[in-house]
Each structure stands twice: as C-alpha cells, then as structure tokens.
Design an enzyme around this catalytic site. Sequence first.
Site, PDB file in Angstrom:
ATOM      1  N   TYR A 167       0.842  -1.203   0.000  1.00 16.78           N
ATOM      2  CA  TYR A 167       0.000   0.000   0.000  1.00 16.78           C
ATOM      3  C   TYR A 167       0.886   1.265   0.000  1.00 16.78           C
ATOM      4  O   TYR A 167       0.504   2.298  -0.519  1.00 16.78           O
ATOM      5  CB  TYR A 167      -0.947  -0.037   1.197  1.00 16.78           C
ATOM      6  CG  TYR A 167      -2.219   0.746   1.010  1.00 16.78           C
ATOM      7  CD1 TYR A 167      -3.049   0.534  -0.092  1.00 16.78           C
ATOM      8  CD2 TYR A 167      -2.608   1.713   1.939  1.00 16.78           C
ATOM      9  CE1 TYR A 167      -4.225   1.259  -0.257  1.00 16.78           C
ATOM     10  CE2 TYR A 167      -3.785   2.424   1.786  1.00 16.78           C
ATOM     11  CZ  TYR A 167      -4.584   2.198   0.686  1.00 16.78           C
ATOM     12  OH  TYR A 167      -5.747   2.912   0.534  1.00 16.78           O
ATOM     13  N   LYS A 226      -3.393   8.233   2.938  1.00 17.10           N
ATOM     14  CA  LYS A 226      -4.630   8.005   3.704  1.00 17.10           C
ATOM     15  C   LYS A 226      -4.476   8.502   5.144  1.00 17.10           C
ATOM     16  O   LYS A 226      -5.435   9.019   5.720  1.00 17.10           O
ATOM     17  CB  LYS A 226      -5.006   6.518   3.703  1.00 17.10           C
ATOM     18  CG  LYS A 226      -5.461   5.982   2.342  1.00 17.10           C
ATOM     19  CD  LYS A 226      -6.631   6.733   1.751  1.00 17.10           C
ATOM     20  CE  LYS A 226      -7.218   6.037   0.531  1.00 17.10           C
ATOM     21  NZ  LYS A 226      -8.120   6.893  -0.248  1.00 17.10           N
TER      22      LYS A 226
HETATM   23  N1  LIG Z   1     -11.000  -0.624  -3.424  1.00 18.11           N
HETATM   24  C1  LIG Z   1     -10.652  -0.727  -2.166  1.00 18.11           C
HETATM   25  O1  LIG Z   1     -10.262  -1.803  -1.686  1.00 18.11           O
HETATM   26  C2  LIG Z   1     -10.746   0.496  -1.267  1.00 18.11           C
HETATM   27  C3  LIG Z   1     -10.805   0.307   0.142  1.00 18.11           C
HETATM   28  C4  LIG Z   1     -10.876   1.430   0.952  1.00 18.11           C
HETATM   29  C5  LIG Z   1     -10.874   2.698   0.381  1.00 18.11           C
HETATM   30  N2  LIG Z   1     -10.825   2.838  -0.977  1.00 18.11           N
HETATM   31  C6  LIG Z   1     -10.838   4.204  -1.531  1.00 18.11           C
HETATM   32  O2  LIG Z   1     -12.074   4.406  -2.168  1.00 18.11           O
HETATM   33  C7  LIG Z   1     -11.927   5.492  -3.106  1.00 18.11           C
HETATM   34  C8  LIG Z   1     -12.565   5.078  -4.430  1.00 18.11           C
HETATM   35  O3  LIG Z   1     -11.811   4.054  -5.034  1.00 18.11           O
HETATM   36  P1  LIG Z   1     -12.470   2.743  -5.673  1.00 18.11           P
HETATM   37  O4  LIG Z   1     -11.892   1.582  -4.951  1.00 18.11           O
HETATM   38  O5  LIG Z   1     -13.930   2.902  -5.779  1.00 18.11           O
HETATM   39  O6  LIG Z   1     -11.782   2.691  -7.125  1.00 18.11           O
HETATM   40  P2  LIG Z   1     -12.187   3.389  -8.532  1.00 18.11           P
HETATM   41  O7  LIG Z   1     -11.022   3.141  -9.401  1.00 18.11           O
HETATM   42  O8  LIG Z   1     -13.506   2.915  -8.971  1.00 18.11           O
HETATM   43  O9  LIG Z   1     -12.288   4.932  -8.153  1.00 18.11           O
HETATM   44  C9  LIG Z   1     -11.167   5.780  -8.058  1.00 18.11           C
HETATM   45  C10 LIG Z   1     -11.561   7.073  -8.737  1.00 18.11           C
HETATM   46  O10 LIG Z   1     -10.547   8.065  -8.568  1.00 18.11           O
HETATM   47  C11 LIG Z   1     -10.623   8.867  -9.729  1.00 18.11           C
HETATM   48  N3  LIG Z   1      -9.445   9.718  -9.920  1.00 18.11           N
HETATM   49  C12 LIG Z   1      -8.131   9.354  -9.931  1.00 18.11           C
HETATM   50  N4  LIG Z   1      -7.371  10.433 -10.234  1.00 18.11           N
HETATM   51  C13 LIG Z   1      -8.228  11.493 -10.389  1.00 18.11           C
HETATM   52  C14 LIG Z   1      -8.057  12.867 -10.739  1.00 18.11           C
HETATM   53  N5  LIG Z   1      -6.862  13.397 -10.981  1.00 18.11           N
HETATM   54  N6  LIG Z   1      -9.165  13.646 -10.816  1.00 18.11           N
HETATM   55  C15 LIG Z   1     -10.399  13.139 -10.604  1.00 18.11           C
HETATM   56  N7  LIG Z   1     -10.631  11.851 -10.279  1.00 18.11           N
HETATM   57  C16 LIG Z   1      -9.542  11.035 -10.181  1.00 18.11           C
HETATM   58  C17 LIG Z   1     -10.751   7.838 -10.858  1.00 18.11           C
HETATM   59  O11 LIG Z   1     -11.176   8.418 -12.067  1.00 18.11           O
HETATM   60  C18 LIG Z   1     -11.787   6.912 -10.251  1.00 18.11           C
HETATM   61  O12 LIG Z   1     -13.094   7.332 -10.580  1.00 18.11           O
HETATM   62  C19 LIG Z   1     -10.433   5.778  -3.181  1.00 18.11           C
HETATM   63  O13 LIG Z   1     -10.137   6.870  -2.331  1.00 18.11           O
HETATM   64  C20 LIG Z   1      -9.827   4.515  -2.604  1.00 18.11           C
HETATM   65  O14 LIG Z   1      -8.537   4.732  -2.068  1.00 18.11           O
HETATM   66  C21 LIG Z   1     -10.774   1.769  -1.803  1.00 18.11           C
END
Ligand SMILES: NC(=O)c1ccc[n+]([C@@H]2O[C@H](COP(=O)([O-])OP(=O)(O)OC[C@H]3O[C@@H](n4cnc5c(N)ncnc54)[C@H](O)[C@@H]3O)[C@@H](O)[C@H]2O)c1
Length: 250
Positions: free
Chosen positions: A145, A152
């Site tokens: 990570y 985070k």
């Molecule tokens: N997937 C997991 O296991 C998990 C667990 C906990 C938290 N999260 C967090 O949840 C959030 C959403 O991620 P996700 O897992 O749904 O994946 P995802 O890939 O579906 O979403 C990530 C989003 O970030 C956007 N993004 C990246 N760079 C960008 C920029 N410069 N401008 C605008 N948008 C931008 C992407 O276009 C995408 O829509 C993130 O913050 C991620 O760290 C994810």
Amino acid sequence: MGVANERSIAWGIAQEASSNGAILAFTYQNEVFKDRIIKLAKSIESKTVLKCDVENQNEIKQTFKKVSSALGELDFIVHAMAFSDKDELKGNYSETTKDNFRKTMLISTFSLTEICKEALNIMSNKGGSIITLTYIGGERTTPNYNVMGVAKAALEASVRYLSVDLGRKNIRINSLSAGPMRTLAGAAISGARHVFRHSENNSPLKKNPSLSEVGKAAIYLISDLSSGVTGENHYVDGGYNIIAVPKENN
Ligand SMILES: NC(=O)c1ccc[n+]([C@@H]2O[C@H](COP(=O)([O-])OP(=O)(O)OC[C@H]3O[C@@H](n4cnc5c(N)ncnc54)[C@H](O)[C@@H]3O)[C@@H](O)[C@H]2O)c1
C-alpha cells in the site's frame, strides 16, 4: 466524485443515495470515463455530469459553480478518488519517488481540502455533510500500500482539521474506512488478492464489504441520521480492524 465504473465505491454510494431520494450530480476525471458515467448517471435519472480532474484547481472551482447553477444548494459531497503510480504500489515504500509522492498526495489527499473550500460556498446552511473514503493501510501497514498509506493517514488527519473549520458552518465531515473491494483502484495494488482473502478470512463477519453495505453506511454519514457525528473514521470492513491476532484454525 469518483465514479469510474459500476464497481466503483462512489457508484455503490450513489445507488443507495438515489434510492433514498437524493438528486445527484457526478464528476469524472477525463474523457476516457465520460460516456460510461453519463450512462450510469442516466440510469438513476441524473443529468448533471461534469468533468473534474482534481489536479486542476480551476476545474474544481468551475465544477462547483456549475453544480450550483444546475442544482442549487448542496446537502452532501462524496469524495471517492485516489491515485498513485502502480509501479510504486509494490516493493518497498522507501523507494517512493518525490514526483509520485507529490502526485499521490495532491490527488488523494489535498483534493479533499480544495473541494471543501469550494463546496462551502454552495452548501446548505441547514447542515451539510462531506465524506471521504479511506483504508486501514493509513493507520497500520498492509503489503504494497506504501505511499497510498501515507496519503490516507494525511487524509484522515485532514478530516479532523476540516471538521473544526466546517463545524462552524454546521457542516460535518467524516471518513469511511472500507475493507478491500474489487475496483479499478483496488486492483492497482500489487498482491491485492492476498489482502482481500486475508481480510475476508480473519474479519469477525468473515467477509469483505459489498458495494451496497458501504453505500448504506455512507447514507448514515451523509444524512442527518449522523447529525451529531463529525471528524470520525467509520469502519465498514466486517470488523477486521478490531482484530489483533486472529483465532487459530479460523
Ligand atoms: N477498493 C478498495 O479496496 C478500497 C478500500 C478502501 C478505500 N478505498 C478508496 O475508495 C476510493 C474510491 O476508489 P475505488 O476503490 O472505488 O476505485 P475506482 O477506481 O472505482 O475509483 C477511483 C476514482 O478516482 C478517480 N481519480 C483518480 N485520479 C483522479 C483525478 N486526478 N481527478 C479526478 N478523479 C480522479 C478515478 O477516475 C476513479 O473514478 C479511493 O479513495 C480509494 O482509495 C478503496
């Protein structure tokens, strides 16, 4: 903010919000996502879909101006965006480059602060709510990570500081810490499968959260169901975060 496709956490939240009567606007990062987001938005009768790359300060400003003229006052915002170079979501954290450190922090962490600044102008005085998505890798180490864990940790600290600033305007801000989910961003982390299985096998509920479970918890945070809660980190991870040593033969 942060729907990339139908597996995105932001989409899980949007679906629950829509079925609870919310009128939504969506943003997308760039043209690659445009058509897909328009289609998804249409499926829940949302017509407001705007390009907003959060690396671009002016685009953030313009986005909130446009949202305000399309929808008027905002009641809540979902910040579900993160980015880091895939090549640095593996191996040693100590090898993180300065450029990627900067980019990761800008997109994944500072964007929340910038969005809050703009959003304040168009949020309801009746009391609004902002949430961001985080992961336990911001508090403890999880494999690969790396710099995202550092981002985070800073995001969660931002939530605490922002909660004091925004509280004066009756706006709350909290983070939702989701267990590992199979999304685009999730797949960018090397060895994601191992982490997914480990959390599933060792959480009290023996599962990772579904999109709808994260969505339902988000409804609590973005609605006045949580009117007395701000600056918090709320776990939706099957209880994984409370385990120090899992039971033998779990
Ligand atoms: N997937 C997991 O296991 C998990 C667990 C906990 C938290 N999260 C967090 O949840 C959030 C959403 O991620 P996700 O897992 O749904 O994946 P995802 O890939 O579906 O979403 C990530 C989003 O970030 C956007 N993004 C990246 N760079 C960008 C920029 N410069 N401008 C605008 N948008 C931008 C992407 O276009 C995408 O829509 C993130 O913050 C991620 O760290 C994810």
